[in-house]
Design a protein around this motif. Structure first.
Motif, PDB file in Angstrom:
ATOM      1  N   TYR A 106      -0.196   3.394  -3.666  1.00 16.43           N
ATOM      2  CA  TYR A 106      -1.361   2.560  -3.910  1.00 16.43           C
ATOM      3  C   TYR A 106      -2.478   2.909  -2.930  1.00 16.43           C
ATOM      4  O   TYR A 106      -3.661   2.844  -3.274  1.00 16.43           O
ATOM      5  CB  TYR A 106      -1.004   1.075  -3.752  1.00 16.43           C
ATOM      6  N   ALA A 107      -2.102   3.266  -1.702  1.00 16.06           N
ATOM      7  CA  ALA A 107      -3.115   3.622  -0.714  1.00 16.06           C
ATOM      8  C   ALA A 107      -3.912   4.829  -1.193  1.00 16.06           C
ATOM      9  O   ALA A 107      -5.134   4.892  -1.042  1.00 16.06           O
ATOM     10  CB  ALA A 107      -2.455   3.914   0.627  1.00 16.06           C
ATOM     11  N   LEU A 130       0.810  -1.224   0.000  1.00 16.63           N
ATOM     12  CA  LEU A 130       0.000   0.000   0.000  1.00 16.63           C
ATOM     13  C   LEU A 130       0.839   1.268   0.000  1.00 16.63           C
ATOM     14  O   LEU A 130       0.402   2.318  -0.458  1.00 16.63           O
ATOM     15  CB  LEU A 130      -0.941  -0.006   1.206  1.00 16.63           C
TER      16      LEU A 130
END
Ligand SMILES: N[C@@H](CCC(=O)N[C@@H](CS)C(=O)NCC(=O)O)C(=O)O
Lengths: 400, 341
Positions: free
Chosen positions: A87-88, A66
């Motif tokens: 990605y988070a 993430l």
């Protein structure tokens, strides 16, 4: 049997282990503990088994991904996003896009659904039949087909960017979407926002006072007009007083497309329109059945009391109908939210498309990504249910 | 109560340690032999690489890898069950054991080869990513695509390369991402996107399926390296070797000029390299758990790499792609197979 005739003996005898075994209460507790333990064991086995299998297959696991750079772009984002972010962050962008569609879809579907539901009961044959045709057609089309039809139907009929349709307020419509001027807030805007907040508070107060006076004295105080005045007047006054603190970034034609302004993507329009029209058909049926569920005597009684038809509808019929309407309505809200995951088919960057699609494929961490995604949908659904149950409980109190 | 206990115990027994599917992993070769069929993951339909032709017979450069493996194991190229997969589904299908080999225009990247549980067996097509636009747009270079909308399929390397390219060239663009190829193409056709991007070979293949291929051009920029090749699950080196050497056998056969037509005579060749490849000399089949005529069967039933290239994507096909990087190393290309010895 014997225990019943001589209860004192049974009570005095010291309890042996077998008594506990035959005592339904104890047995129940023990069983529950056993089942709970089994469940915990079961889940921990699944987790450790999965981790071990992933390791043996050479598949990365854990949630560390993430924090890594996403590296891909997303066509629509409610928060600042660039492909250099994590990605988070991409997850958040997808989640907000899903929520946007869900909330907007629920509001619109409810409005349209109520109108069509009432229209279906209209005494006017044409209106009732049209509503009936709408409901029967849309309820029987799979939602995915509906989305394709709307999306590609819309795309086919819109002009190329260089031949954009010009709309009022420097807006343009073409196959790339609806381009509208983007407001750019300046310093004084916070005052205007504060004025809006104050107006809302004022309206709440007005309503509360009118209600109190009505209950105490029976006198009807006007609310709608003063409320509207407050809502429009106060922010407008603030807006003018601070010297109109807003400028507009107007879209202009570039080489491929319009530049500047704000764009509403055709994918978004198609998704909201498709889901709304589809769900509205179901809501209409729910509304119809809700209204029909109120006994005829209620409207007759209301008429006998001298209530106008509109008052009877608003004060007598609808509140009772709502009790029947709300539970299945909740289901439709949940359906709409879940159906929004069909977005991926028409290129709208919702949670499933961005996170369970692109992120999953770039990281190859299917287990984690799907778990998170399922968790999100579960949470959204539970929150919707809680909210609707609360609303339902409030409505139920109206019952006398 | 008793039933509950029994059920609980049964569950406990079933969930004891070491009973997961991976723990009981057996050799893929044995499983394939026992099944009597190879399960091969291919594209849903990409002319030249893998597409069902007349009578549902699969054809293509990627399909020929499946057929080669089948020939080496079963002495028949047709013992294959083709499993069409989208870009998004393909790795899960391989990881979960639904397929034995993934031969579906898949780019060999480090993360896929390491942390995705895959092992790449080789490269059967050297490719690169490009852009296709409508001729009517008057665009001649990707650098002119500033502000353009670009259609792309999710689950591909394409999606990431696209972002990289525009980021490093400081050009703005709008991605429109779909899960399935038909929707990508429908959006491109309807004018929703100015450009469609994927590996160049796929652009050529897809262009043939668009109404009038002449209305579309592929821009000259190649923005990435896309070495495409077959992949298998990690953890079964023998199986990886089989797939790898099937590909190498086909490339070596081309180099040694053994073709489907002359393979029978070539068995009498004096050239020791030819004799080893065809199993006349040596015991090379044993090294991968197969009969010694494994490569002979591949060449007889499928042909050498050059033949496969030619009839599927090369001069002998509708695509007409030049050998270019995919020529043999001795002809200035990159195709090079280690020797059989
Ligand atoms: N080589 C790239 C792209 C391969 C790829 O999936 N290409 C797409 C676009 S042409 C495709 O074949 N789609 C067909 C499908 O998913 O059915 C990769 O391995 O990620």
């Amino acid at each position: 049997m014997t225990g019943a005739s001589k209860p004192q003996f049974a009570r005095r005898r010291p309890r042996s282990l077998s008594d506990y075994f035959y005592d339904p209460k104890t047995r129940g507790v023990v069983l529950q503990i056993l089942v709970a333990l089994l469940l915990v064991y079961f889940i921990s086995e699944i987790v450790s088994n999965t981790i071990r299998n992933l390791e043996e297959q050479g598949i990365a696991s854990g949630f560390g991904f993430l924090d890594r750079t996403a590296g891909f772009d997303i066509s629509q984002s409610l928060i600042p996003y660039a492909n250099t972010m994590t990605y988070a962050r991409a997850f958040l962008v997808g989640l907000l896009n899903t929520l946007l569609v869900a909330v907007l879809g629920i509001i619109l579907a409810t409005l349209i659904g109520f109108v069509i539901g009432v229209a279906r009961l209209s005494k006017n044959w044409l209106i009732a039949t049209l509503a009936g045709v709408y409901i029967e057609t849309l309820r029987n089309i799979p939602p995915l087909l509906m989305l394709f039809a709307v999306y590609f139907g819309v795309l086919k009929n819109l002009p190329a960017p260089r031949k954009s349709l010009e709309l009022p307020f420097s807006s343009f419509l073409n196959v790339r979407g609806l381009y509208v001027p983007a407001p750019q807030w300046e310093a004084g805007m916070s005052v205007v926002l504060a004025a809006i907040a104050a107006a809302i508070l004022g309206i709440v107060f007005l309503n509360w006072r009118a209600r109190r006076i009505r209950i105490q004295t029976g006198a009807l105080k006007p609310v709608v007009l003063p409320s509207l005045l407050l809502l429009i007047g106060l922010p407008s006054a603030a807006f003018l007083a601070t010297g109109m603190p807003v400028t507009f970034d107007v879209p202009e034609l570039g080489r491929f497309n319009l530049k500047g302004g704000m764009v509403v993507l055709p994918e978004f329009i198609a998704l909201v329109a498709g889901l709304t029209l589809y769900t509205a058909a179901f809501i209409a049926e729910i509304v119809r059945s809700g209204i029909l569920s109120v006994p005829k005597g209620q409207s007759e009684a209301a008429a006998a009391l001298g209530l106008k038809e509109s008052h009877a509808m608003r004060l007598v019929i609808i509140p009772q109908a709502l009790r029947v309407i709300i539970p299945p309505l909740t289901n439709q809200y949940l359906n709409l939210t879940k159906n929004s995951s069909l977005a991926v088919a028409i290129g709208y960057p919702d949670l499933v498309s961005v996170f369970a699609g692109t992120v999953l494929n770039q990281t190859n961490q299917a287990v984690e990504v799907i778990l998170i995604t399922m968790g999100v949908y579960l949470t959204i659904s539970l929150l919707t249910s809680v909210l609707m149950n609360w609303f339902n409980a409030r409505m139920a109190l109206v019952e006398r | 109560m008793r039933y509950w206990l029994a059920a609980g115990l049964a569950l406990l027994a079933g969930f004891g340690p070491g009973t997961g599917p991976a723990a009981a992993q057996s050799s893929t070769l044995d499983a394939v032999k026992a099944r009597g069929q190879l399960q091969c993951g291919v594209n849903t339909g990409l002319a030249g690489f893998s597409a069902p032709g007349e009578g549902g017979i699969w054809k293509g450069l990627d399909v020929d890898i499946c057929r080669g493996v089948s020939a080496a194991i079963f002495k028949s190229a047709d013992k294959v069950k083709y499993v069409p997969l989208t870009a998004k589904e393909r790795f899960t299908a391989l990881q979960s054991g639904e397929i034995d080999v993934l031969s579906r225009n898949t780019t060999w990247t480090m993360s896929r080869d390491t942390s995705a549980g895959l092992n790449f067996a080789g490269i059967n097509y050297y490719d690169g990513q490009g852009f296709m636009v409508k001729k009517s747009l008057d665009v001649v270079s990707a650098k002119e695509l500033s502000g353009a909308s670009i259609c792309v399929q999710t689950g591909t390397t394409t999606e990431l390369n696209l972002a990289d390219y525009f980021r490093s060239n400081k050009i703005e663009y709008n991605p429109v991402v779909f899960e399935k190829l038909p929707e990508v193409l429908a959006a491109y056709n309807s004018g929703r996107c100015d450009a469609f991007t994927t590996d160049v070979s796929q652009l050529y293949s897809i262009r043939l399926t668009l109404g009038n291929p002449k209305e579309h051009i592929v821009l000259p920029e190649i923005i990435s390296k896309e070495p495409l090749g077959p992949a298998v699950r990690q953890g079964d080196p023998q199986w990886a070797n089989i797939v790898r050497w099937v590909l190498f056998a086909m490339i070596n056969a081309e180099e040694l000029e053994i073709t489907q037509g002359n393979v029978e005579e070539m068995k009498n060749s004096k050239n020791p390299e030819v004799r080893r490849l065809l199993g006349v000399e040596g015991e090379f089949g044993a090294g991968i758990g197969l009969d010694n005529d494994w490569a002979y069967q591949i060449i007889k039933l499928v042909g050498n790499y050059g033949e496969s290239f030619d009839r599927n994507v090369g001069a002998g096909s509708a695509l007409g792609i030049a050998r270019g990087q995919n020529a043999l190393w001795k002809n200035g290309g990159l195709q090079y197979a280690p020797p059989i010895r």
